[in-house]
Motif scaffolding. Sequence first.
Motif, PDB file in Angstrom:
ATOM      1  N   ILE A  39       0.973  -1.428   0.007  1.00  0.00           N
ATOM      2  CA  ILE A  39       0.042   0.036   0.167  1.00  0.00           C
ATOM      3  C   ILE A  39       0.781   1.204   0.105  1.00  0.00           C
ATOM      4  O   ILE A  39       0.660   2.162  -0.737  1.00  0.00           O
ATOM      5  N   GLU A  40       2.046   1.139   0.687  1.00  0.00           N
ATOM      6  CA  GLU A  40       2.848   2.423   0.736  1.00  0.00           C
ATOM      7  C   GLU A  40       3.541   2.486  -0.748  1.00  0.00           C
ATOM      8  O   GLU A  40       3.720   3.701  -1.005  1.00  0.00           O
ATOM      9  N   ARG A  41       4.035   1.209  -1.309  1.00  0.00           N
ATOM     10  CA  ARG A  41       4.614   1.697  -2.405  1.00  0.00           C
ATOM     11  C   ARG A  41       3.918   2.217  -3.660  1.00  0.00           C
ATOM     12  O   ARG A  41       4.073   3.038  -4.367  1.00  0.00           O
ATOM     13  N   GLN A  42       2.595   1.673  -3.575  1.00  0.00           N
ATOM     14  CA  GLN A  42       1.566   2.066  -4.850  1.00  0.00           C
ATOM     15  C   GLN A  42       2.177   1.999  -6.153  1.00  0.00           C
ATOM     16  O   GLN A  42       1.875   2.812  -6.945  1.00  0.00           O
ATOM     17  N   ASP A  43       2.876   0.943  -6.468  1.00  0.00           N
ATOM     18  CA  ASP A  43       3.227   0.497  -7.757  1.00  0.00           C
ATOM     19  C   ASP A  43       3.315  -0.866  -8.160  1.00  0.00           C
ATOM     20  O   ASP A  43       2.749  -1.658  -7.485  1.00  0.00           O
ATOM     21  N   ALA A  44       3.559  -1.196  -9.444  1.00  0.00           N
ATOM     22  CA  ALA A  44       3.196  -2.542  -9.940  1.00  0.00           C
ATOM     23  C   ALA A  44       3.995  -3.507  -9.247  1.00  0.00           C
ATOM     24  O   ALA A  44       3.327  -4.610  -8.872  1.00  0.00           O
ATOM     25  N   THR A  45       5.321  -3.295  -8.986  1.00  0.00           N
ATOM     26  CA  THR A  45       5.917  -4.217  -7.967  1.00  0.00           C
ATOM     27  C   THR A  45       5.379  -4.864  -6.785  1.00  0.00           C
ATOM     28  O   THR A  45       5.375  -6.036  -6.235  1.00  0.00           O
ATOM     29  N   GLY A  46       4.880  -3.632  -6.167  1.00  0.00           N
ATOM     30  CA  GLY A  46       4.228  -3.925  -4.837  1.00  0.00           C
ATOM     31  C   GLY A  46       3.012  -4.664  -5.075  1.00  0.00           C
ATOM     32  O   GLY A  46       2.644  -5.579  -4.257  1.00  0.00           O
ATOM     33  N   TRP A  47       2.065  -4.310  -5.890  1.00  0.00           N
ATOM     34  CA  TRP A  47       0.887  -5.266  -6.026  1.00  0.00           C
ATOM     35  C   TRP A  47       0.894  -6.590  -6.427  1.00  0.00           C
ATOM     36  O   TRP A  47       0.427  -7.426  -6.355  1.00  0.00           O
ATOM     37  N   ILE A  48       2.004  -6.593  -7.364  1.00  0.00           N
ATOM     38  CA  ILE A  48       2.488  -8.167  -7.774  1.00  0.00           C
ATOM     39  C   ILE A  48       2.961  -8.932  -6.886  1.00  0.00           C
ATOM     40  O   ILE A  48       2.672 -10.235  -6.583  1.00  0.00           O
ATOM     41  N   VAL A  49       3.813  -8.391  -5.879  1.00  0.00           N
ATOM     42  CA  VAL A  49       4.412  -9.080  -4.580  1.00  0.00           C
ATOM     43  C   VAL A  49       3.076  -9.407  -3.813  1.00  0.00           C
ATOM     44  O   VAL A  49       3.062 -10.789  -3.428  1.00  0.00           O
ATOM     45  N   LEU A  50       2.327  -8.524  -3.499  1.00  0.00           N
ATOM     46  CA  LEU A  50       1.113  -8.702  -2.565  1.00  0.00           C
ATOM     47  C   LEU A  50       0.287  -9.831  -3.264  1.00  0.00           C
ATOM     48  O   LEU A  50      -0.092 -10.793  -2.502  1.00  0.00           O
ATOM     49  N   GLY A  51       0.141  -9.818  -4.498  1.00  0.00           N
ATOM     50  CA  GLY A  51      -0.807 -10.735  -5.164  1.00  0.00           C
ATOM     51  C   GLY A  51      -0.207 -12.168  -4.815  1.00  0.00           C
ATOM     52  O   GLY A  51      -1.035 -13.200  -4.660  1.00  0.00           O
ATOM     53  N   THR A  52       1.015 -12.274  -5.105  1.00  0.00           N
ATOM     54  CA  THR A  52       1.794 -13.308  -5.013  1.00  0.00           C
ATOM     55  C   THR A  52       1.878 -14.093  -3.433  1.00  0.00           C
ATOM     56  O   THR A  52       1.477 -15.046  -3.377  1.00  0.00           O
ATOM     57  N   VAL A  53       1.803 -13.074  -2.604  1.00  0.00           N
ATOM     58  CA  VAL A  53       1.992 -13.406  -1.488  1.00  0.00           C
ATOM     59  C   VAL A  53       0.421 -13.840  -0.639  1.00  0.00           C
ATOM     60  O   VAL A  53       0.592 -14.908   0.030  1.00  0.00           O
ATOM     61  N   VAL A  54      -0.320 -13.224  -1.240  1.00  0.00           N
ATOM     62  CA  VAL A  54      -1.955 -13.597  -0.976  1.00  0.00           C
ATOM     63  C   VAL A  54      -2.134 -15.108  -1.439  1.00  0.00           C
ATOM     64  O   VAL A  54      -2.550 -15.983  -0.597  1.00  0.00           O
ATOM     65  N   LEU A  55      -1.685 -15.297  -2.585  1.00  0.00           N
ATOM     66  CA  LEU A  55      -1.806 -16.684  -3.097  1.00  0.00           C
ATOM     67  C   LEU A  55      -1.045 -17.851  -2.243  1.00  0.00           C
ATOM     68  O   LEU A  55      -1.502 -18.783  -2.022  1.00  0.00           O
ATOM     69  N   LEU A  56       0.155 -17.450  -1.858  1.00  0.00           N
ATOM     70  CA  LEU A  56       0.868 -18.179  -1.069  1.00  0.00           C
ATOM     71  C   LEU A  56       0.420 -18.364   0.240  1.00  0.00           C
ATOM     72  O   LEU A  56       0.297 -19.817   0.862  1.00  0.00           O
ATOM     73  N   PHE A  57      -0.180 -17.537   0.765  1.00  0.00           N
ATOM     74  CA  PHE A  57      -0.947 -17.496   1.897  1.00  0.00           C
ATOM     75  C   PHE A  57      -2.079 -18.490   1.728  1.00  0.00           C
ATOM     76  O   PHE A  57      -2.164 -19.574   2.699  1.00  0.00           O
ATOM     77  N   VAL A  58      -2.948 -18.367   1.023  1.00  0.00           N
ATOM     78  CA  VAL A  58      -4.259 -19.139   0.826  1.00  0.00           C
ATOM     79  C   VAL A  58      -3.697 -20.600   0.622  1.00  0.00           C
ATOM     80  O   VAL A  58      -4.431 -21.355   1.268  1.00  0.00           O
ATOM     81  N   VAL A  59      -2.765 -20.771  -0.319  1.00  0.00           N
ATOM     82  CA  VAL A  59      -2.360 -22.451  -0.507  1.00  0.00           C
ATOM     83  C   VAL A  59      -1.765 -22.940   0.898  1.00  0.00           C
ATOM     84  O   VAL A  59      -1.926 -23.927   1.067  1.00  0.00           O
ATOM     85  N   GLY A  60      -0.844 -22.086   1.339  1.00  0.00           N
ATOM     86  CA  GLY A  60      -0.331 -22.655   2.686  1.00  0.00           C
ATOM     87  C   GLY A  60      -1.448 -22.912   3.824  1.00  0.00           C
ATOM     88  O   GLY A  60      -1.168 -23.917   4.606  1.00  0.00           O
ATOM     89  N   GLN A  61      -2.429 -21.940   3.924  1.00  0.00           N
ATOM     90  CA  GLN A  61      -3.473 -22.424   4.732  1.00  0.00           C
ATOM     91  C   GLN A  61      -4.164 -23.649   4.336  1.00  0.00           C
ATOM     92  O   GLN A  61      -4.436 -24.407   5.372  1.00  0.00           O
ATOM     93  N   ILE A  62      -4.660 -23.802   3.313  1.00  0.00           N
ATOM     94  CA  ILE A  62      -5.282 -25.009   2.717  1.00  0.00           C
ATOM     95  C   ILE A  62      -4.408 -26.287   2.974  1.00  0.00           C
ATOM     96  O   ILE A  62      -4.870 -27.113   3.619  1.00  0.00           O
TER      97      ILE A  62
END
Length: 158
Positions: A39-62
């Motif tokens: 959120i602080e970065r507000q750029d494509a790199t930040g959003w791509i990293v966040l999307g990847t991290v959310v995916l890893l989080f969900v897969v890890g929890q399942i």
Amino acid sequence: MTGLDVVVGLGVLVGLAGVVVPVLPGLVLVLGAILVWAIERQDATGWIVLGTVVLLFVVGQIAKYLLPGRRLREAGVPASTMLAGAGLGLVGFFVVPVVGVFLGFVLGVYLAELARARSHARAWPMTLHALRAAGWSILIELAAGLMMAGTWLLGVLV
């Protein structure tokens, strides 16, 4: 590396420690720290990293619930035994700081299996199966957390 990167890095480290020592919500802290960073970065790199991290989080929890749960079912450990372990683990969390979760879980599983099997010789192997499953669950969650941290670190370096 900015001051925000350092603070987020500390949040990620605290979250990873929370995976191993279940006093803190480990992966949620890792995800939250990286969310603040994106959120602080507000750029494509930040959003791509966040999307990847959310995916890893969900897969890890399942995975942390499905894989050990399947092994327990194959070993013949009923869900009620795991529920008893979780219940006593929760009580142990408040009674004995830090290690109470582990002690309560083991005691809960053992007592439930002892009541079900009426024999130490049958209850103890089931307790060991439950412990192995809990260990796998922690390892899966730690692996997901480390992949999340690595993804964030890669984003910082890019």
